[in-house]
Design a protein around this motif. Structure first.
Motif, PDB file in Angstrom:
ATOM      1  N   GLU A  48       0.822  -1.201   0.000  1.00  0.00           N
ATOM      2  CA  GLU A  48       0.000   0.000   0.000  1.00  0.00           C
ATOM      3  C   GLU A  48       0.863   1.261   0.000  1.00  0.00           C
ATOM      4  N   ASP A  49       2.042   1.190   0.612  1.00  0.00           N
ATOM      5  CA  ASP A  49       2.956   2.338   0.617  1.00  0.00           C
ATOM      6  C   ASP A  49       3.477   2.675  -0.779  1.00  0.00           C
ATOM      7  N   THR A  50       3.421   1.725  -1.723  1.00  0.00           N
ATOM      8  CA  THR A  50       3.895   2.012  -3.085  1.00  0.00           C
ATOM      9  C   THR A  50       2.957   2.953  -3.822  1.00  0.00           C
ATOM     10  N   GLY A  51       1.693   3.015  -3.387  1.00  0.00           N
ATOM     11  CA  GLY A  51       0.723   3.859  -4.071  1.00  0.00           C
ATOM     12  C   GLY A  51       0.087   3.183  -5.269  1.00  0.00           C
ATOM     13  N   LEU A  52       0.468   1.939  -5.548  1.00  0.00           N
ATOM     14  CA  LEU A  52      -0.125   1.218  -6.674  1.00  0.00           C
ATOM     15  C   LEU A  52      -1.493   0.679  -6.301  1.00  0.00           C
ATOM     16  N   ARG A  59      -1.811  -4.421 -14.499  1.00  0.00           N
ATOM     17  CA  ARG A  59      -1.159  -3.916 -15.712  1.00  0.00           C
ATOM     18  C   ARG A  59       0.326  -4.256 -15.714  1.00  0.00           C
ATOM     19  N   LEU A  60       0.981  -4.118 -14.564  1.00  0.00           N
ATOM     20  CA  LEU A  60       2.400  -4.474 -14.464  1.00  0.00           C
ATOM     21  C   LEU A  60       2.602  -5.957 -14.745  1.00  0.00           C
TER      22      LEU A  60
END
Length: 149
Positions: A48-52, A59-60
């Motif tokens: 969650e800290d990645t902002g994704l 998609r990745l």
């Protein structure tokens, strides 16, 4: 990275190492289960800290499986084209100029040097520049394509 989840043969998933029954209401949470839950929640926090978003991750994953796979295969083909080939493995099939590594003796020292050489129809390497005698070609590779603006 180790997976946090696992799937059984029926496709049902659970936290890796923690059967669902262990998480039922009223069940005692053991120290081991607590540590596994803590580890999973910690990794969730880091994600969650990645902002994704989950959509970003999908998609990745799609990109990873398509573009990366294609590029890695292409890179592997290119690496095979631009590698040193031992003369014990094979000799050039086409008469022409190549980059060669030659081994030669110099007062008891064995030296390896790189030269521009031609492989003749007679099966003999001919160097374009001075090479001490006796020398022996031990490996070769095709010359790179010339620069074109």
């Amino acid at each position: 990275m180790d997976r946090l989840t696992q799937k059984n043969r029926q496709g049902e998933w659970s936290l890796n190492g923690v059967p669902w029954e262990q998480l039922n209401a009223g069940e005692k949470i053991t120290r081991g289960t607590r540590m596994l839950l803590y580890g999973a929640l910690y990794k969730l926090m880091k994600y969650e800290d990645t902002g994704l978003s989950p959509e970003d991750v999908d998609r990745l994953d799609d990109f990873e499986q398509s573009q990366t796979s294609i590029l890695l295969k292409e890179l592997s083909r290119e690496q095979k084209k631009h590698r040193w080939i031992s003369v014990k493995e094979k000799l050039p099939e086409v008469v022409g100029r190549y980059l060669v590594t030659a081994l030669w003796e110099d007062g008891g020292w064995r030296k390896y040097s790189v030269y521009d050489a031609s492989y003749g129809s007679d099966g003999i390497w001919h160097t374009a520049n001075y090479v001490p005698a006796p020398y022996r070609v031990v490996a070769w590779m095709p010359l790179p394509e010339p620069y074109r603006p």
